[in-house]
Write a protein that holds these residues in place. Structure first.
Motif, PDB file in Angstrom:
ATOM      1  N   THR A 101       0.835  -1.205   0.000  1.00  0.00           N
ATOM      2  CA  THR A 101       0.000   0.000   0.000  1.00  0.00           C
ATOM      3  C   THR A 101       0.866   1.250   0.000  1.00  0.00           C
ATOM      4  OG1 THR A 101      -1.738  -1.168   1.218  1.00  0.00           O
ATOM      5  CG2 THR A 101      -1.828   1.238   1.216  1.00  0.00           C
ATOM      6  N   ALA A 102       1.877   1.271   0.868  1.00  0.00           N
ATOM      7  CA  ALA A 102       2.775   2.428   0.931  1.00  0.00           C
ATOM      8  C   ALA A 102       3.487   2.640  -0.402  1.00  0.00           C
ATOM      9  CB  ALA A 102       3.795   2.221   2.050  1.00  0.00           C
ATOM     10  N   ARG A 103       3.977   1.565  -0.977  1.00  0.00           N
ATOM     11  CA  ARG A 103       4.695   1.630  -2.258  1.00  0.00           C
ATOM     12  C   ARG A 103       3.788   2.170  -3.358  1.00  0.00           C
ATOM     13  NH1 ARG A 103       5.035  -2.408  -6.259  1.00  0.00           N
ATOM     14  NH2 ARG A 103       6.865  -2.226  -7.627  1.00  0.00           N
ATOM     15  N   SER A 104       2.582   1.649  -3.448  1.00  0.00           N
ATOM     16  CA  SER A 104       1.671   2.040  -4.526  1.00  0.00           C
ATOM     17  C   SER A 104       1.237   3.502  -4.394  1.00  0.00           C
ATOM     18  CB  SER A 104       0.438   1.128  -4.520  1.00  0.00           C
ATOM     19  OG  SER A 104       0.822  -0.221  -4.720  1.00  0.00           O
ATOM     20  N   LEU A 105       0.928   3.928  -3.181  1.00  0.00           N
ATOM     21  CA  LEU A 105       0.531   5.319  -2.977  1.00  0.00           C
ATOM     22  C   LEU A 105       1.700   6.271  -3.219  1.00  0.00           C
ATOM     23  CD1 LEU A 105      -1.703   4.983   0.230  1.00  0.00           C
ATOM     24  CD2 LEU A 105      -2.469   5.300  -2.130  1.00  0.00           C
ATOM     25  N   ALA A 106       2.897   5.872  -2.801  1.00  0.00           N
ATOM     26  CA  ALA A 106       4.079   6.712  -3.026  1.00  0.00           C
ATOM     27  C   ALA A 106       4.368   6.866  -4.511  1.00  0.00           C
ATOM     28  CB  ALA A 106       5.291   6.103  -2.315  1.00  0.00           C
ATOM     29  N   PHE A 107       4.178   5.796  -5.282  1.00  0.00           N
ATOM     30  CA  PHE A 107       4.403   5.847  -6.726  1.00  0.00           C
ATOM     31  C   PHE A 107       3.474   6.848  -7.402  1.00  0.00           C
ATOM     32  CE2 PHE A 107       6.661   1.725  -8.148  1.00  0.00           C
ATOM     33  CZ  PHE A 107       7.618   1.893  -7.162  1.00  0.00           C
ATOM     34  N   HIS A 108       2.348   7.172  -6.772  1.00  0.00           N
ATOM     35  CA  HIS A 108       1.379   8.081  -7.375  1.00  0.00           C
ATOM     36  C   HIS A 108       1.340   9.441  -6.695  1.00  0.00           C
ATOM     37  CE1 HIS A 108       0.170   4.243  -9.101  1.00  0.00           C
ATOM     38  NE2 HIS A 108      -0.396   4.940 -10.058  1.00  0.00           N
ATOM     39  N   GLY A 109       2.415   9.766  -5.963  1.00  0.00           N
ATOM     40  CA  GLY A 109       2.599  11.136  -5.495  1.00  0.00           C
ATOM     41  C   GLY A 109       2.185  11.429  -4.083  1.00  0.00           C
ATOM     42  N   ALA A 110       1.590  10.482  -3.362  1.00  0.00           N
ATOM     43  CA  ALA A 110       1.165  10.747  -1.991  1.00  0.00           C
ATOM     44  C   ALA A 110       2.376  10.842  -1.063  1.00  0.00           C
ATOM     45  CB  ALA A 110       0.219   9.652  -1.502  1.00  0.00           C
TER      46      ALA A 110
END
Length: 347
Positions: free
Chosen positions: A136-145
């Motif tokens: 979850t952290a990885r995916s959200l970070a990849f999209h700018g969060a």
């Protein structure tokens, strides 16, 4: 005369001379260069489509001096004339009986977030150094969060942060210590978060334990109940005002289908001052089931409290026996998870 049959596996393939475009509002239309006209329906399938509002993370729409619109991909250093949102167009549902869904139980987080720009959004993820939390952290970070990894093992969290930054050097990730087995640690985490004056748009309550023997925390509470439910409840209470002031925001509680199976028949089945099991009636599976039931009841009531304040709360079942480290506490659970691993999601 033979029919003009397109050599393609996709029904969305456009005939020669047609181009797919999208309005700023996200409605897809089709332009015919031969007939010099436009229409909302696909020239072959007759379907109408739309896309979600914002451009994907890293993209910018630029209007040049001559009025030409171009799209700039700042991550890959490319420029094009095609709106990148078209890659994520969805069919427009025309009937309440249309039950088509874009995602299912086999969808991954990165697939679901495709095309989303989460720049400026702050997300707390408990248990972000492993399994579902890490993905979850990885995916959200990849999209700018901006990601706040709330973890007990900060050394492990640092390694996870490094792995994410290898793929996305510009990702924004912070690590704050949080031990859910200690209400004192929960309070310190909330105070530190508030001190940094960050907003809170996504609050993902993911951390949990499973398969533990009867253990009492420093707060004299049974471990599974405190870690899986009570500490998350307390942390949400401490950050309640911040969720409201950051609205629109959301709370996501990672629960389980196990919430259906608690063995609670009378009030005597639980301790007098909590829903945790007393030692003489304790079983690890029942303790886990009760904690997941509490997760769902908590999320439902929280959503009721916050619905009018632009804050939503949802609970979810992430999948059965998926490939995480939650089964680590007993060899039998490790064997079961190993056997079913080929048939479950990996991330």
């Amino acid at each position: 005369m033979s029919n003009n049959i397109l050599d393609t596996d996709s029904e969305d393939e456009l005939p020669p001379g047609w181009e797919e475009r999208v309005t700023f509002e996200g409605r897809v239309f089709y332009a015919s260069h031969d007939q010099h006209n436009t229409q909302w329906k696909h020239p072959v399938t007759g379907k109408e489509k739309y896309v979600r509002g914002e451009l994907p993370y890293g993209w910018e729409r630029v209007i040049q001096d001559d009025g030409t619109i171009v799209y700039v991909d700042h991550i890959n250093k490319k420029t094009c004339f095609t709106d990148p949102r078209l890659a994520f167009a969805e069919p427009l549902k025309t009937s309440p009986k249309d039950f088509r869904q874009k995602f299912d139980g086999n969808s991954f987080a990165l697939q679901i977030l495709n095309g989303r720009d989460l720049t400026g959004k702050y997300a707390i993820i408990t248990g972000a150094s492993d399994g579902i939390g890490y993905e979850t952290a990885r995916s959200l970070a990849f999209h700018g969060a901006s990601i706040i990894m709330a973890c007990r093992n900060t050394e492990k969290a640092e390694k996870c942060k490094s792995n994410i930054l290898k793929d996305r050097p510009k990702a924004t990730i912070e690590i704050l210590h949080l031990d859910l087995a200690s209400l004192r640690s929960v309070k310190q985490f909330a105070e530190e978060y508030k001190r940094r004056a960050w907003p809170l748009h996504m609050f993902i309550l993911n951390a949990g334990v499973f398969g533990l023997p009867y253990i009492v925390t420093e707060n004299d509470l049974e471990m599974t109940f405190q870690v899986n439910h009570l500490s998350h409840f307390y942390l949400t209470k401490l950050l309640y005002d911040l969720l409201v002031s950051s609205a629109p925001s959301r709370v996501v509680v990672v629960s389980s289908e196990s919430h259906r199976f608690p063995k609670i028949h009378t009030i005597e089945d639980v301790a007098e001052d909590s829903l945790s099991l007393p030692k003489d009636k304790y079983s690890d599976m029942n303790a886990y089931n009760i904690s997941k039931l509490c997760n769902n009841l908590f999320s439902l009531h929280l959503n009721k409290l916050l619905a009018g304040k632009k804050v939503t709360s949802n609970s979810l079942h992430p999948g059965s026996c998926i490939n995480t480290n939650i089964q680590r506490n007993w060899w039998l659970y490790r064997v079961v998870f190993f056997i079913v691993r080929p048939f479950t999601k990996s991330k």
